[in-house]
Design a protein around this motif. Structure first.
Motif, PDB file in Angstrom:
ATOM      1  N   ILE A 202      77.224  48.429  13.513  1.00 24.23           N
ATOM      2  CA  ILE A 202      76.464  49.474  14.173  1.00 24.23           C
ATOM      3  C   ILE A 202      75.602  48.808  15.246  1.00 24.23           C
ATOM      4  O   ILE A 202      74.989  47.770  15.002  1.00 24.23           O
ATOM      5  CB  ILE A 202      75.627  50.294  13.160  1.00 24.23           C
ATOM      6  CG1 ILE A 202      75.000  51.512  13.816  1.00 24.23           C
ATOM      7  CG2 ILE A 202      74.603  49.443  12.472  1.00 24.23           C
ATOM      8  CD1 ILE A 202      74.495  52.537  12.812  1.00 24.23           C
ATOM      9  N   VAL A 203      75.624  49.383  16.445  1.00 19.28           N
ATOM     10  CA  VAL A 203      74.877  48.845  17.584  1.00 19.28           C
ATOM     11  C   VAL A 203      73.794  49.853  17.944  1.00 19.28           C
ATOM     12  O   VAL A 203      74.095  51.001  18.282  1.00 19.28           O
ATOM     13  CB  VAL A 203      75.793  48.606  18.800  1.00 19.28           C
ATOM     14  CG1 VAL A 203      74.991  48.080  19.974  1.00 19.28           C
ATOM     15  CG2 VAL A 203      76.928  47.663  18.444  1.00 19.28           C
ATOM     16  N   TYR A 204      72.533  49.415  17.855  1.00 26.61           N
ATOM     17  CA  TYR A 204      71.406  50.279  18.206  1.00 26.61           C
ATOM     18  C   TYR A 204      71.074  50.056  19.678  1.00 26.61           C
ATOM     19  O   TYR A 204      70.653  48.977  20.072  1.00 26.61           O
ATOM     20  CB  TYR A 204      70.201  49.970  17.313  1.00 26.61           C
ATOM     21  CG  TYR A 204      70.481  50.269  15.863  1.00 26.61           C
ATOM     22  CD1 TYR A 204      70.450  51.575  15.393  1.00 26.61           C
ATOM     23  CD2 TYR A 204      70.809  49.252  14.981  1.00 26.61           C
ATOM     24  CE1 TYR A 204      70.719  51.861  14.059  1.00 26.61           C
ATOM     25  CE2 TYR A 204      71.079  49.528  13.644  1.00 26.61           C
ATOM     26  CZ  TYR A 204      71.037  50.830  13.192  1.00 26.61           C
ATOM     27  OH  TYR A 204      71.315  51.110  11.884  1.00 26.61           O
ATOM     28  N   ASN A 205      71.274  51.085  20.495  1.00 31.58           N
ATOM     29  CA  ASN A 205      71.176  50.963  21.949  1.00 31.58           C
ATOM     30  C   ASN A 205      69.763  50.667  22.445  1.00 31.58           C
ATOM     31  O   ASN A 205      69.594  49.884  23.380  1.00 31.58           O
ATOM     32  CB  ASN A 205      71.700  52.238  22.617  1.00 31.58           C
ATOM     33  CG  ASN A 205      73.131  52.539  22.214  1.00 31.58           C
ATOM     34  OD1 ASN A 205      73.864  51.666  21.783  1.00 31.58           O
ATOM     35  ND2 ASN A 205      73.523  53.789  22.339  1.00 31.58           N
TER      36      ASN A 205
ATOM     37  N   TYR B 120      76.926  58.008  18.990  1.00 25.36           N
ATOM     38  CA  TYR B 120      75.823  58.892  18.653  1.00 25.36           C
ATOM     39  C   TYR B 120      74.710  58.771  19.696  1.00 25.36           C
ATOM     40  O   TYR B 120      73.538  58.696  19.365  1.00 25.36           O
ATOM     41  CB  TYR B 120      75.276  58.562  17.262  1.00 25.36           C
ATOM     42  CG  TYR B 120      76.210  58.955  16.152  1.00 25.36           C
ATOM     43  CD1 TYR B 120      76.229  60.250  15.646  1.00 25.36           C
ATOM     44  CD2 TYR B 120      77.088  58.027  15.599  1.00 25.36           C
ATOM     45  CE1 TYR B 120      77.089  60.607  14.624  1.00 25.36           C
ATOM     46  CE2 TYR B 120      77.947  58.379  14.571  1.00 25.36           C
ATOM     47  CZ  TYR B 120      77.939  59.668  14.090  1.00 25.36           C
ATOM     48  OH  TYR B 120      78.788  60.022  13.074  1.00 25.36           O
ATOM     49  N   SER B 121      75.060  58.771  20.954  1.00 23.67           N
ATOM     50  CA  SER B 121      74.054  58.686  22.015  1.00 23.67           C
ATOM     51  C   SER B 121      73.301  59.999  22.187  1.00 23.67           C
ATOM     52  O   SER B 121      72.344  60.063  22.952  1.00 23.67           O
ATOM     53  CB  SER B 121      74.704  58.262  23.336  1.00 23.67           C
ATOM     54  OG  SER B 121      75.698  59.175  23.714  1.00 23.67           O
ATOM     55  N   ASN B 122      73.676  61.037  21.447  1.00 25.17           N
ATOM     56  CA  ASN B 122      72.999  62.328  21.497  1.00 25.17           C
ATOM     57  C   ASN B 122      71.788  62.388  20.567  1.00 25.17           C
ATOM     58  O   ASN B 122      71.113  63.399  20.492  1.00 25.17           O
ATOM     59  CB  ASN B 122      73.976  63.459  21.154  1.00 25.17           C
ATOM     60  CG  ASN B 122      74.660  63.262  19.815  1.00 25.17           C
ATOM     61  OD1 ASN B 122      74.887  62.147  19.380  1.00 25.17           O
ATOM     62  ND2 ASN B 122      75.015  64.351  19.161  1.00 25.17           N
TER      63      ASN B 122
ATOM     64  N   PRO C 241      69.571  56.451  19.676  1.00 18.92           N
ATOM     65  CA  PRO C 241      71.026  56.390  19.854  1.00 18.92           C
ATOM     66  C   PRO C 241      71.657  55.109  19.295  1.00 18.92           C
ATOM     67  O   PRO C 241      71.028  54.051  19.270  1.00 18.92           O
ATOM     68  CB  PRO C 241      71.202  56.462  21.366  1.00 18.92           C
ATOM     69  CG  PRO C 241      69.907  56.042  21.941  1.00 18.92           C
ATOM     70  CD  PRO C 241      68.847  56.368  20.940  1.00 18.92           C
ATOM     71  N   PHE C 242      72.913  55.251  18.849  1.00 16.83           N
ATOM     72  CA  PHE C 242      73.657  54.105  18.332  1.00 16.83           C
ATOM     73  C   PHE C 242      75.150  54.359  18.434  1.00 16.83           C
ATOM     74  O   PHE C 242      75.596  55.481  18.620  1.00 16.83           O
ATOM     75  CB  PHE C 242      73.258  53.797  16.881  1.00 16.83           C
ATOM     76  CG  PHE C 242      73.553  54.903  15.899  1.00 16.83           C
ATOM     77  CD1 PHE C 242      74.751  54.939  15.209  1.00 16.83           C
ATOM     78  CD2 PHE C 242      72.630  55.906  15.655  1.00 16.83           C
ATOM     79  CE1 PHE C 242      75.034  55.937  14.300  1.00 16.83           C
ATOM     80  CE2 PHE C 242      72.890  56.922  14.748  1.00 16.83           C
ATOM     81  CZ  PHE C 242      74.093  56.937  14.070  1.00 16.83           C
TER      82      PHE C 242
END
Length: 184
Positions: free
Chosen positions: A104-107, A70-72, A76-77
């Motif tokens: 889940i990784v939060y960028n 979900y980098s859009n 993003p994550f």
């Protein structure tokens, strides 16, 4: 007069075309988003077997059934719906293991949220079990406020909350609710 009318029409059409052309100033990112809902992932990866190396030595191996990118989004994550298994290797190639049903990784914040049957087993056989655990990648810090069971060489400690660095050298169970001492 016919020629003059034709020239005027040509100039008007040209002016309108140029005006329309310069009024369209969508950025590349906006063009990319056309036809894509913000709720949709930017990408999907299945059957992940990702290996991290440092100086030619494998330091980590991430396995997951499915990852959604979900980098859009504005925040993003990456979401690992199928859970993760992560093997971490120390300098002597000894393995620690991290398992979770969901991650889940939060960028932007470098925060990892592990959920569901989270189990960490270290090289020296210490084990942490909880339903949710956070890992701050920048500070290399693990923490939770959820109930935990932490097994060391000598004790099984139950409590509500846990704090530790990533090497477990200062692991602390918060709000201890019970301790069982294990005898050899």
């Amino acid at each position: 007069m016919n020629t003059k009318k034709l020239n005027n029409t040509f100039y008007i059409v040209t002016l309108l075309t140029v005006t329309m052309f310069f009024s369209c100033n969508n950025s590349y990112n906006e063009v990319q988003q056309l036809g894509m809902s913000e709720n949709e992932p930017m990408g999907v990866a299945e059957h992940i077997n990702l290996k991290y190396t440092d100086s030619g030595r494998v330091t980590a191996n991430l396995l997951s059934a499915k990852m959604l990118d979900y980098s859009n989004r504005d925040f993003p994550f990456n979401e690992f719906q199928g859970g993760i298994t992560l093997y971490l290797y120390d300098e002597e190639n000894k393995k620690s293991t991290v398992v979770a049903d969901y991650a889940i990784v939060y960028n932007k914040t470098d925060l990892i949220d592990l959920q569901g049957n989270v189990v960490i087993t270290t090289v020296d056989n210490r084990e942490l079990k909880t339903d949710q655990l956070y890992y701050d990648q920048k500070k290399e810090w693990l923490f939770t406020n959820k109930p935990v069971t932490f097994t060391s060489e000598t004790d099984i400690i139950n409590g509500n909350g846990f704090d530790s660095n990533s090497k477990f050298t200062n692991a602390e169970v918060l709000e201890v609710t019970g301790v069982i001492t294990v005898e050899d």
